[in-house]
Design an enzyme around this catalytic site. Structure first.
Site, PDB file in Angstrom:
ATOM      1  N   LYS A  42       1.107  -1.387  -0.333  1.00  0.00           N
ATOM      2  CA  LYS A  42       0.362   0.364  -0.109  1.00  0.00           C
ATOM      3  C   LYS A  42       1.376   1.080  -0.098  1.00  0.00           C
ATOM      4  CE  LYS A  42      -3.726   1.553   2.353  1.00  0.00           C
ATOM      5  NZ  LYS A  42      -4.601   1.910   3.750  1.00  0.00           N
ATOM      6  N   GLU A  75     -19.040  -4.565  11.963  1.00  0.00           N
ATOM      7  CA  GLU A  75     -19.946  -3.799  12.150  1.00  0.00           C
ATOM      8  C   GLU A  75     -20.762  -4.867  13.395  1.00  0.00           C
ATOM      9  OE1 GLU A  75     -18.521  -1.430   8.963  1.00  0.00           O
ATOM     10  OE2 GLU A  75     -18.932  -3.166   9.063  1.00  0.00           O
ATOM     11  N   ARG A  97     -25.124  -0.646   8.482  1.00  0.00           N
ATOM     12  CA  ARG A  97     -24.786  -2.221   9.056  1.00  0.00           C
ATOM     13  C   ARG A  97     -24.955  -3.537  10.427  1.00  0.00           C
ATOM     14  NH1 ARG A  97     -20.336  -2.490   4.155  1.00  0.00           N
ATOM     15  NH2 ARG A  97     -19.413  -4.635   5.518  1.00  0.00           N
TER      16      ARG A  97
END
Length: 665
Positions: free
Chosen positions: A274, A358, A386
């Site tokens: 990344k 979540e 969610r």
């Protein structure tokens, strides 16, 4: 300039690394001026080049999980010249968008959605006997989402042709956590990885036919016998390949050419960095996951002298936790974004980052609450939805003392409709037992957090905006707020504006504009005469409208306009329970009630006020102002507020128009 997949296919393979470098330079330079998801896109440059080299969109389907790493895909599909408009109003969206390009087959913005959606594409293809390929690119963080495994569990029973690319960079937004992340880490750190890499490199030598099948079998056997890294996927019906270098373009190309011939679900595990190619992003992957403008040479961003709501939350909860051992903090892969990094630093044993999970986070908090802890579940408003079922079925139904902290409530600006927090009032206000509030500024925010910490009668929620507020300094000793009691900020006898949260400052501007307003209409009658007969009080102090008051009522609007409109401004504080006494008081003494909210109008705060007026048979006109019944596009908050009539000037005009319309009745 590569302006289409066709032009990419025409480029000699030995020039592809140069193209990758040019794309990185374009990303770094352009996003320094616009902001955006730099780190994730730097990590998928070679992968995206290889995908478009081997496959053919829009016939073949690419689905990127979250799709924040889709900038390179946009560049390679004819949108490179528009990259400077990304996340700007009217420009490119920061995520994939079906209405933006035929090459974007599926829109996204939340994690864990790509595998199920891609499986749907594959099933539809099989139903009509199509030949196209379906490829989904999911980061290792997507595999911390339960929904990803729901999809994987159905793949083998659904289709024979399905390609999953596991882009393993060890990061979601923050460092990945949990057993799945550890599993991937064990694969890449095994002493046998060098052998595996050597075997995978032989893809480059593949020339087709039986030799390819033999090589594939050889690699498969080597993987299973030496490392067993793909057992979890093999058991789900996938043929696992990898891990391989996700920055080796020739290797990626040969691998995809092989995988597209397979008549079984396959999963390719690639390793990427990344932020590759940009030292500041490599040094701070969490910062460069998504950020605003920065200096391209150094990666430095302009310092902010005013702390954000998120930063205040992290420091405040850390201070509270120092005195209260029961306080714990939970987030879903967002320790920096939610401000909880400072809490984690001070109280690492009481901080829990559960990954992009979540639903689990809400259930996890439920168990903690039953055992007497004080969990602060801190998640963006758009992501909290969610966990809606868990909030209803587990937290509210059992009346558990879980504290819901919804960051980025209201407009999220440049991130667009996938990230705007415009629905949390609607999805929480109908649930029994929940208390819900929003602060007008930072000082009240800390008071509300203190109130939450000391509330023990069930679930309690707070919504607060992205970024900074008015700059109000919190008190050294926060104040306990009375549940369901609003705050009168400004007296006024003509219009009462109930302005929720960050719209309080806007409402005060509106009140000033109304006070300066004058009308030249000769039909205007005297305000004082109309007002003097508007209400009377009985011996019990209850107010009633007299017949004379009702006769004068229709002329009030013009009377107000002639002499300036006196507007009261009320800070509701509480979305649920409402301060019904305050609403009733001003309904009986005002010509017009107004609600302002940084939320969708349908089933929002204003709807609650309307319900109260209806229940009490109060006929005072109500003007509700908020976001319309549509998904709001991306763009800066000032631009979007102006477009949708939510500036102080536009709101004042709406109020004046409403008063005139009522007078004509």
């Amino acid at each position: 300039m590569i302006d289409s997949p066709a032009s990419l296919k025409g480029l000699p393979e030995d020039q592809l690394p140069t193209l990758a470098q040019e794309i990185r330079e374009q990303l770094i330079e352009t996003l320094s001026k616009t902001g955006g998801h730099l780190g994730p896109n730097l990590g998928v440059v070679e992968l995206t080049i290889a995908l478009h080299r081997v496959f053919e969109t829009p016939k073949d389907k690419f689905l990127f999980d979250v799709s924040h790493q889709g900038y390179v895909h946009k560049i390679l599909t004819g949108r490179g010249a528009q990259l400077s408009t990304i996340r700007q109003h009217g420009g490119l969206n920061g995520f994939l968008l079906r209405t933006e390009s035929e090459h974007d087959c599926y829109g996204a913005g939340h994690a864990g959605t790509s595998l199920s959606a891609a499986l749907g594409f594959a099933a539809a293809r099989d139903q009509r006997q199509g030949e196209e390929h379906v490829v989904t690119v999911a980061g290792d963080a997507a595999f911390t989402c339960g929904v990803s495994y729901e999809a994987l569990n159905n793949v083998a029973a659904t289709t024979k042709r399905f390609i999953v690319v596991l882009n393993d960079n060890k990061w979601s937004i923050a460092k990945n956590t949990g057993a799945i992340a550890q599993h991937f880490n064990r694969i890449t750190t095994s002493p046998a990885y060098a052998h595996l890499h050597e075997q995978a490199a032989k893809f480059v030598e593949w020339i087709g036919g039986k030799k390819a099948r033999h090589l594939a079998h050889k690699i498969e056997t080597g993987v299973k016998q030496i490392l067993l890294p793909g057992v979890i996927f093999e058991d789900l019906g996938f043929r696992y390949y990898g891990p391989i270098d996700g920055h080796d373009i020739p290797l990626l190309i040969r691998t995809f050419e092989f995988l597209k011939t397979q008549q079984e679900p396959v999963l390719l595990h690639i390793l990427t960095e990344k932020g590759k190619g940009y030292a500041p992003a490599l040094a701070k992957p969490d910062k460069f996951h998504g950020l605003g403008k920065y200096q391209p040479d150094t990666g430095e961003t302009d310092p902010s002298t005013t702390p954000t709501y998120s930063e205040i939350l992290g420091h405040t909860l850390a201070d509270f936790a120092t005195q209260d051992r029961a306080i714990v903090a939970i987030t879903a892969a967002m320790p920096t974004g939610t401000g909880l990094a400072s809490f984690a630093h001070q109280h690492p044993d009481r901080f829990y980052d559960v990954g992009i999970a979540e639903e689990h986070a809400a259930l996890f908090a439920s168990g903690m609450a039953i055992e007497g802890l004080k969990p602060f579940l801190t998640i963006y408003s758009t992501f909290m939805q969610r966990a809606f079922d868990m909030i209803v079925h587990d937290i509210a139904l059992q009346n558990l003392n879980v504290r819901l902290c919804m960051d980025r409530a209201g407009l999220s600006g440049d991130d667009g409709p996938t990230h705007h927090g415009l629905f949390d009032i609607a999805y929480l206000r109908g649930i029994p037992n929940i208390v819900h509030m929003q602060p007008k500024d930072e000082e009240e925010f800390v008071d509300m957090l203190w109130t939450m910490s000391n509330y023990h009668q069930g679930p309690i929620a707070i919504r607060y905006p992205r970024g900074t507020g008015t700059g109000a300094t919190p008190k050294k000793n926060p104040e306990l707020l009375e549940i369901g009691k609003a705050e009168l900020l400004r007296e006024g006898t003509d219009v009462a504006i109930f302005a929720l949260g960050n719209f309080c400052s806007v409402a005060l501007e509106v009140a000033e504009l109304l006070e300066r307003f004058k009308c030249c209409d000769s039909r205007c009658s005297a305000r004082n005469e109309a007002r003097s007969t508007a209400v009377y009080s009985d011996t019990r102090g209850h107010e009633h409208r007299s017949d004379a008051a009702m006769r004068g009522y229709n002329n009030i609007a013009n009377a107000l306009a002639q002499q300036g409109i006196q507007a009261a401004v009320i800070n509701p504080r509480w979305i649920k329970p409402l301060d019904t006494e305050m609403i009733t008081r001003f309904a009986k003494n005002s010509s017009l009630l107004v609600t302002l909210e940084d939320h969708a109008l349908l089933n929002g705060f204003g709807t609650g006020v309307a319900e109260h007026l209806s229940n009490e048979r109060l006929t005072t006109p109500l003007l509700r102002i908020g976001w319309p019944d549509q998904f709001i596009e991306h763009g800066s908050v000032p631009i979007l507020r102006k477009k949708y009539g939510l500036t102080a000037e536009a709101i004042a005009e709406k109020i004046i128009h409403a008063l005139r319309a009522w007078e004509k009745r």
